[in-house]
Scaffold this motif. Structure first.
Motif, mmCIF file in Angstrom:
data_model
loop_
_atom_site.group_PDB
_atom_site.id
_atom_site.type_symbol
_atom_site.label_atom_id
_atom_site.label_comp_id
_atom_site.label_asym_id
_atom_site.label_seq_id
_atom_site.Cartn_x
_atom_site.Cartn_y
_atom_site.Cartn_z
ATOM 1 N N ASN A 54 1.088 3.998 -3.087
ATOM 2 C CA ASN A 54 0.805 5.417 -2.874
ATOM 3 C C ASN A 54 1.974 6.313 -3.251
ATOM 4 N N LYS A 55 3.182 5.788 -3.186
ATOM 5 C CA LYS A 55 4.391 6.569 -3.487
ATOM 6 C C LYS A 55 4.894 6.355 -4.918
ATOM 7 N N GLU B 252 0.828 -1.210 0.000
ATOM 8 C CA GLU B 252 0.000 0.000 0.000
ATOM 9 C C GLU B 252 0.862 1.259 0.000
ATOM 10 N N TYR B 253 1.893 1.273 0.833
ATOM 11 C CA TYR B 253 2.790 2.421 0.898
ATOM 12 C C TYR B 253 3.462 2.642 -0.456
#
Length: 98
Positions: free
Chosen positions: A41-42, A37-38
């Motif tokens: 998002n990045k 997820e991180y």
């Protein structure tokens, strides 16, 4: 540790250790979910991990979590790296962020 691959936009997970009191709670799976997820998002491409020593059980465990085993390599110049990187072959794993 990753040489030219360090140029790829990736998140790196190092030194996973689980207290025996917390084993069986799928903490690594939860960590991988968070990293995906991180990274998503990045705008990152990969989740990468490495571990020292050729542990076939651990390799199989990471493969079950969706990682590709990229092989092993001895770090030729481990100066400045943590002590455990001087001990032997390093196993490399990569998982595409989806």
């Amino acid at each position: 540790m990753w040489g030219d691959k360090n140029k790829d936009p990736s998140i790196y997970i190092h030194r996973i250790a689980t207290n025996p009191d917390f084993r069986g709670q799928n903490l690594v799976k939860k960590l991988i979910h968070w990293a995906n997820e991180y990274g998503n998002n990045k705008g990152l491409k990969y989740i990468r991990m490495d571990t020292v020593g050729l542990d076939t059980g651990l390799i199989g465990h990471y493969e079950k979590l969706g990682f590709e085993f990229l092989g092993t390599k001895r770090i030729e110049d481990a100066n400045g790296l943590p002590e455990h990187n001087h001990w032997g072959e390093v196993c490399y794993f990569q998982k595409a962020i989806i």
